[in-house]
Write a protein that holds these residues in place. Structure first.
Motif, PDB file in Angstrom:
ATOM      1  N   ALA A  92      -4.464   6.075   3.877  1.00 53.59           N
ATOM      2  CA  ALA A  92      -5.312   6.778   2.912  1.00 53.59           C
ATOM      3  C   ALA A  92      -4.442   7.400   1.831  1.00 53.59           C
ATOM      4  CB  ALA A  92      -6.125   7.861   3.613  1.00 53.59           C
ATOM      5  N   ILE A  93      -5.093   7.756   0.731  1.00 57.79           N
ATOM      6  CA  ILE A  93      -4.444   8.500  -0.344  1.00 57.79           C
ATOM      7  C   ILE A  93      -5.448   9.529  -0.852  1.00 57.79           C
ATOM      8  CG2 ILE A  93      -5.114   6.850  -2.131  1.00 57.79           C
ATOM      9  CD1 ILE A  93      -2.405   7.448  -3.495  1.00 57.79           C
ATOM     10  N   LEU A  94      -4.960  10.720  -1.111  1.00 55.43           N
ATOM     11  CA  LEU A  94      -5.818  11.765  -1.671  1.00 55.43           C
ATOM     12  C   LEU A  94      -5.966  11.550  -3.177  1.00 55.43           C
ATOM     13  CD1 LEU A  94      -4.364  14.901   0.116  1.00 55.43           C
ATOM     14  CD2 LEU A  94      -6.449  13.661   0.689  1.00 55.43           C
ATOM     15  N   GLU A  95      -7.115  11.922  -3.694  1.00 53.88           N
ATOM     16  CA  GLU A  95      -7.343  11.758  -5.128  1.00 53.88           C
ATOM     17  C   GLU A  95      -6.304  12.525  -5.936  1.00 53.88           C
ATOM     18  OE1 GLU A  95     -10.744  12.423  -8.568  1.00 53.88           O
ATOM     19  OE2 GLU A  95     -11.235  12.857  -6.488  1.00 53.88           O
ATOM     20  N   SER A  96      -5.941  13.715  -5.486  1.00 50.53           N
ATOM     21  CA  SER A  96      -4.947  14.508  -6.215  1.00 50.53           C
ATOM     22  C   SER A  96      -3.589  13.799  -6.239  1.00 50.53           C
ATOM     23  CB  SER A  96      -4.810  15.895  -5.589  1.00 50.53           C
ATOM     24  OG  SER A  96      -4.439  15.793  -4.226  1.00 50.53           O
ATOM     25  N   ASP A  97      -3.201  13.148  -5.148  1.00 46.96           N
ATOM     26  CA  ASP A  97      -1.950  12.395  -5.125  1.00 46.96           C
ATOM     27  C   ASP A  97      -2.030  11.184  -6.055  1.00 46.96           C
ATOM     28  OD1 ASP A  97      -0.926  14.170  -3.276  1.00 46.96           O
ATOM     29  OD2 ASP A  97      -1.396  12.879  -1.553  1.00 46.96           O
TER      30      ASP A  97
ATOM     31  N   GLU B 294      -2.036   7.244   8.216  1.00 44.46           N
ATOM     32  CA  GLU B 294      -2.785   8.353   8.794  1.00 44.46           C
ATOM     33  C   GLU B 294      -2.902   8.211  10.310  1.00 44.46           C
ATOM     34  OE1 GLU B 294      -5.614  10.455   6.872  1.00 44.46           O
ATOM     35  OE2 GLU B 294      -3.997  10.589   5.417  1.00 44.46           O
ATOM     36  N   GLY B 295      -2.787   6.997  10.802  1.00 35.61           N
ATOM     37  CA  GLY B 295      -2.903   6.798  12.239  1.00 35.61           C
ATOM     38  C   GLY B 295      -2.816   5.325  12.590  1.00 35.61           C
ATOM     39  N   ILE B 296      -2.722   5.082  13.881  1.00 38.27           N
ATOM     40  CA  ILE B 296      -2.643   3.707  14.374  1.00 38.27           C
ATOM     41  C   ILE B 296      -3.583   3.563  15.564  1.00 38.27           C
ATOM     42  CG2 ILE B 296      -1.171   1.937  15.410  1.00 38.27           C
ATOM     43  CD1 ILE B 296       1.200   3.249  14.020  1.00 38.27           C
ATOM     44  N   ARG B 297      -4.430   2.555  15.512  1.00 40.50           N
ATOM     45  CA  ARG B 297      -5.254   2.192  16.662  1.00 40.50           C
ATOM     46  C   ARG B 297      -4.528   1.048  17.349  1.00 40.50           C
ATOM     47  NH1 ARG B 297     -10.393   0.322  14.366  1.00 40.50           N
ATOM     48  NH2 ARG B 297     -10.878  -0.075  16.541  1.00 40.50           N
TER      49      ARG B 297
ATOM     50  N   TYR C 102       0.831  -1.207   0.000  1.00 39.61           N
ATOM     51  CA  TYR C 102       0.000   0.000   0.000  1.00 39.61           C
ATOM     52  C   TYR C 102       0.868   1.261   0.000  1.00 39.61           C
ATOM     53  CZ  TYR C 102      -3.638  -3.327   1.283  1.00 39.61           C
ATOM     54  OH  TYR C 102      -4.497  -4.393   1.319  1.00 39.61           O
ATOM     55  N   LEU C 103       1.960   1.256   0.751  1.00 39.23           N
ATOM     56  CA  LEU C 103       2.872   2.405   0.753  1.00 39.23           C
ATOM     57  C   LEU C 103       3.470   2.609  -0.637  1.00 39.23           C
ATOM     58  CD1 LEU C 103       4.674   1.856   4.179  1.00 39.23           C
ATOM     59  CD2 LEU C 103       3.114   3.735   3.598  1.00 39.23           C
ATOM     60  N   LYS C 104       3.833   1.532  -1.284  1.00 36.93           N
ATOM     61  CA  LYS C 104       4.406   1.617  -2.632  1.00 36.93           C
ATOM     62  C   LYS C 104       3.365   2.130  -3.633  1.00 36.93           C
ATOM     63  CE  LYS C 104       7.353  -0.951  -5.748  1.00 36.93           C
ATOM     64  NZ  LYS C 104       8.052  -2.198  -6.000  1.00 36.93           N
ATOM     65  N   ALA C 105       2.096   1.844  -3.389  1.00 33.16           N
ATOM     66  CA  ALA C 105       1.018   2.305  -4.258  1.00 33.16           C
ATOM     67  C   ALA C 105       0.662   3.770  -4.013  1.00 33.16           C
ATOM     68  CB  ALA C 105      -0.216   1.437  -4.065  1.00 33.16           C
TER      69      ALA C 105
END
Length: 52
Positions: free
Chosen positions: A42-47, A22-25, A14-17
């Motif tokens: 998460a990823i922003l649409e603009s990114d 955003e956080g850790i529970r 996911y990081l590579k994608a």
């Protein structure tokens, strides 16, 4: 999206994608006899569009 701390290979994908942590529970779920963290990503649409 959520990924559990006992699945570091999925987090790496996911990081590579382009996703970011955003956080850790902490100790959010029980994995057999151990607690595991729930990592929120998460990823922003603009990114996402910049990567394409």
């Amino acid at each position: 999206m959520n990924v559990y701390s006992f699945n570091p290979r999925a987090e790496k994908v996911y990081l590579k994608a382009g996703f970011k942590r955003e956080g850790i529970r902490r100790d959010a779920i029980m994995d057999e006899n151990n607690y595991a963290d729930d990592i929120l990503m998460a990823i922003l649409e603009s990114d996402w569009r910049k990567m394409k």
